[in-house]
Design a protein around this motif. Structure first.
Motif, PDB file in Angstrom:
ATOM      1  N   LEU A 125       0.796  -1.231   0.000  1.00 43.76           N
ATOM      2  CA  LEU A 125       0.000   0.000   0.000  1.00 43.76           C
ATOM      3  C   LEU A 125       0.828   1.280   0.000  1.00 43.76           C
ATOM      4  N   PHE A 126       1.994   1.236   0.640  1.00 43.41           N
ATOM      5  CA  PHE A 126       2.755   2.468   0.850  1.00 43.41           C
ATOM      6  C   PHE A 126       4.135   2.443   0.198  1.00 43.41           C
ATOM      7  N   SER A 127       4.374   1.473  -0.678  1.00 42.94           N
ATOM      8  CA  SER A 127       5.635   1.350  -1.417  1.00 42.94           C
ATOM      9  C   SER A 127       6.859   1.312  -0.504  1.00 42.94           C
ATOM     10  N   GLU A 128       6.712   0.662   0.649  1.00 40.41           N
ATOM     11  CA  GLU A 128       7.857   0.503   1.535  1.00 40.41           C
ATOM     12  C   GLU A 128       8.808  -0.532   0.940  1.00 40.41           C
ATOM     13  N   SER A 129      10.027  -0.520   1.394  1.00 43.63           N
ATOM     14  CA  SER A 129      11.070  -1.395   0.851  1.00 43.63           C
ATOM     15  C   SER A 129      10.689  -2.870   0.939  1.00 43.63           C
ATOM     16  N   ALA A 130      11.002  -3.594  -0.138  1.00 46.05           N
ATOM     17  CA  ALA A 130      10.832  -5.053  -0.165  1.00 46.05           C
ATOM     18  C   ALA A 130      12.194  -5.689  -0.429  1.00 46.05           C
ATOM     19  N   SER A 131      13.198  -5.175   0.252  1.00 46.12           N
ATOM     20  CA  SER A 131      14.563  -5.677   0.050  1.00 46.12           C
ATOM     21  C   SER A 131      14.664  -7.132   0.503  1.00 46.12           C
ATOM     22  N   PRO A 132      15.645  -7.845  -0.031  1.00 46.63           N
ATOM     23  CA  PRO A 132      15.834  -9.237   0.400  1.00 46.63           C
ATOM     24  C   PRO A 132      16.042  -9.365   1.907  1.00 46.63           C
ATOM     25  N   ALA A 133      16.758  -8.443   2.500  1.00 41.64           N
ATOM     26  CA  ALA A 133      16.986  -8.503   3.951  1.00 41.64           C
ATOM     27  C   ALA A 133      15.674  -8.343   4.710  1.00 41.64           C
ATOM     28  N   ARG A 134      14.850  -7.430   4.265  1.00 43.78           N
ATOM     29  CA  ARG A 134      13.557  -7.223   4.929  1.00 43.78           C
ATOM     30  C   ARG A 134      12.667  -8.459   4.768  1.00 43.78           C
ATOM     31  N   LEU A 135      12.628  -9.019   3.595  1.00 41.65           N
ATOM     32  CA  LEU A 135      11.829 -10.228   3.361  1.00 41.65           C
ATOM     33  C   LEU A 135      12.352 -11.397   4.189  1.00 41.65           C
ATOM     34  N   ALA A 136      13.669 -11.489   4.346  1.00 43.85           N
ATOM     35  CA  ALA A 136      14.248 -12.548   5.172  1.00 43.85           C
ATOM     36  C   ALA A 136      13.833 -12.385   6.636  1.00 43.85           C
ATOM     37  N   CYS A 137      13.800 -11.159   7.111  1.00 37.46           N
ATOM     38  CA  CYS A 137      13.374 -10.904   8.497  1.00 37.46           C
ATOM     39  C   CYS A 137      11.903 -11.269   8.687  1.00 37.46           C
ATOM     40  N   ILE A 138      11.073 -10.954   7.704  1.00 37.34           N
ATOM     41  CA  ILE A 138       9.663 -11.334   7.763  1.00 37.34           C
ATOM     42  C   ILE A 138       9.546 -12.860   7.797  1.00 37.34           C
ATOM     43  N   ALA A 139      10.357 -13.538   6.994  1.00 37.28           N
ATOM     44  CA  ALA A 139      10.344 -15.014   6.986  1.00 37.28           C
ATOM     45  C   ALA A 139      10.739 -15.565   8.357  1.00 37.28           C
ATOM     46  N   LEU A 140      11.673 -14.919   9.031  1.00 41.08           N
ATOM     47  CA  LEU A 140      12.064 -15.360  10.373  1.00 41.08           C
ATOM     48  C   LEU A 140      10.912 -15.205  11.365  1.00 41.08           C
ATOM     49  N   ILE A 141      10.164 -14.120  11.249  1.00 46.52           N
ATOM     50  CA  ILE A 141       9.005 -13.933  12.127  1.00 46.52           C
ATOM     51  C   ILE A 141       7.981 -15.040  11.875  1.00 46.52           C
ATOM     52  N   ILE A 142       7.723 -15.331  10.604  1.00 47.56           N
ATOM     53  CA  ILE A 142       6.774 -16.397  10.259  1.00 47.56           C
ATOM     54  C   ILE A 142       7.258 -17.735  10.823  1.00 47.56           C
ATOM     55  N   ALA A 143       8.540 -18.014  10.694  1.00 48.07           N
ATOM     56  CA  ALA A 143       9.091 -19.265  11.228  1.00 48.07           C
ATOM     57  C   ALA A 143       8.900 -19.329  12.741  1.00 48.07           C
ATOM     58  N   GLY A 144       9.084 -18.213  13.421  1.00 47.79           N
ATOM     59  CA  GLY A 144       8.885 -18.184  14.870  1.00 47.79           C
ATOM     60  C   GLY A 144       7.440 -18.419  15.261  1.00 47.79           C
ATOM     61  N   VAL A 145       6.520 -17.811  14.535  1.00 50.90           N
ATOM     62  CA  VAL A 145       5.097 -17.992  14.818  1.00 50.90           C
ATOM     63  C   VAL A 145       4.701 -19.449  14.590  1.00 50.90           C
ATOM     64  N   VAL A 146       5.118 -20.019  13.488  1.00 50.73           N
ATOM     65  CA  VAL A 146       4.808 -21.426  13.198  1.00 50.73           C
ATOM     66  C   VAL A 146       5.442 -22.326  14.257  1.00 50.73           C
ATOM     67  N   GLY A 147       6.673 -22.030  14.622  1.00 54.19           N
ATOM     68  CA  GLY A 147       7.338 -22.824  15.646  1.00 54.19           C
ATOM     69  C   GLY A 147       6.605 -22.781  16.986  1.00 54.19           C
ATOM     70  N   LEU A 148       6.159 -21.603  17.397  1.00 58.61           N
ATOM     71  CA  LEU A 148       5.405 -21.500  18.642  1.00 58.61           C
ATOM     72  C   LEU A 148       4.114 -22.297  18.583  1.00 58.61           C
ATOM     73  N   LYS A 149       3.445 -22.260  17.452  1.00 60.24           N
ATOM     74  CA  LYS A 149       2.218 -23.040  17.297  1.00 60.24           C
ATOM     75  C   LYS A 149       2.507 -24.534  17.414  1.00 60.24           C
ATOM     76  N   LEU A 150       3.578 -24.972  16.789  1.00 63.84           N
ATOM     77  CA  LEU A 150       3.905 -26.398  16.778  1.00 63.84           C
ATOM     78  C   LEU A 150       4.294 -26.927  18.158  1.00 63.84           C
ATOM     79  N   VAL A 151       4.940 -26.110  18.966  1.00 54.40           N
ATOM     80  CA  VAL A 151       5.379 -26.582  20.275  1.00 54.40           C
ATOM     81  C   VAL A 151       4.404 -26.239  21.405  1.00 54.40           C
ATOM     82  N   SER A 152       3.306 -25.559  21.055  1.00 48.93           N
ATOM     83  CA  SER A 152       2.323 -25.196  22.073  1.00 48.93           C
ATOM     84  C   SER A 152       1.568 -26.433  22.554  1.00 48.93           C
ATOM     85  N   ALA A 153       1.363 -26.489  23.847  1.00 50.20           N
ATOM     86  CA  ALA A 153       0.656 -27.639  24.446  1.00 50.20           C
ATOM     87  C   ALA A 153      -0.840 -27.599  24.197  1.00 50.20           C
ATOM     88  N   SER A 154      -1.383 -26.419  23.920  1.00 53.48           N
ATOM     89  CA  SER A 154      -2.855 -26.327  23.768  1.00 53.48           C
ATOM     90  C   SER A 154      -3.297 -26.534  22.338  1.00 53.48           C
TER      91      SER A 154
END
Length: 106
Positions: free
Chosen positions: A77-106
């Motif tokens: 929407l706002f033409s913010e940077s889509a640099s490879p480094a930024r996309l890699a950081c977003i991928a790390l956040i996604i990996a963390g969220v998925v990881g938390l879901k997978l190891v959650s007891a509930s």
């Protein structure tokens, strides 16, 4: 059901954060109202999810969904940077969220 609440809470968190951009410092009525409503719904849904999901897991996932969604919409929407480094950081956040879901007891 708690995970659905948490997912929806994250979606409304995205709406809240993106809405802030359109409120112009809360000087525009309708965007401000929509932003406030999105925030309230997001928090209510988060409280429902917290009945079952541990607070640390739920909060991390809620903020992760919000961070990834807002960063992605910022690029679209706002033409913010889509640099490879930024996309890699977003991928790390996604990996963390998925990881938390997978190891959650509930």
């Amino acid at each position: 059901m708690a995970w659905i609440y948490l997912l929806l809470a994250g979606v409304f968190e995205i709406g809240f954060a993106i809405g802030l951009k359109y409120t112009d410092g809360f000087t525009r009525l309708w965007p401000s109202l929509g932003t406030g409503i999105a925030a309230a719904i997001s928090l209510w849904l988060l409280t429902q999810a917290l009945r079952t999901i541990p607070v640390g897991t739920a909060y991390a996932i809620w903020t992760g969904i919000g961070a990834v969604g807002v960063a992605t919409l910022g690029m679209v929407l706002f033409s913010e940077s889509a640099s490879p480094a930024r996309l890699a950081c977003i991928a790390l956040i996604i990996a963390g969220v998925v990881g938390l879901k997978l190891v959650s007891a509930s």
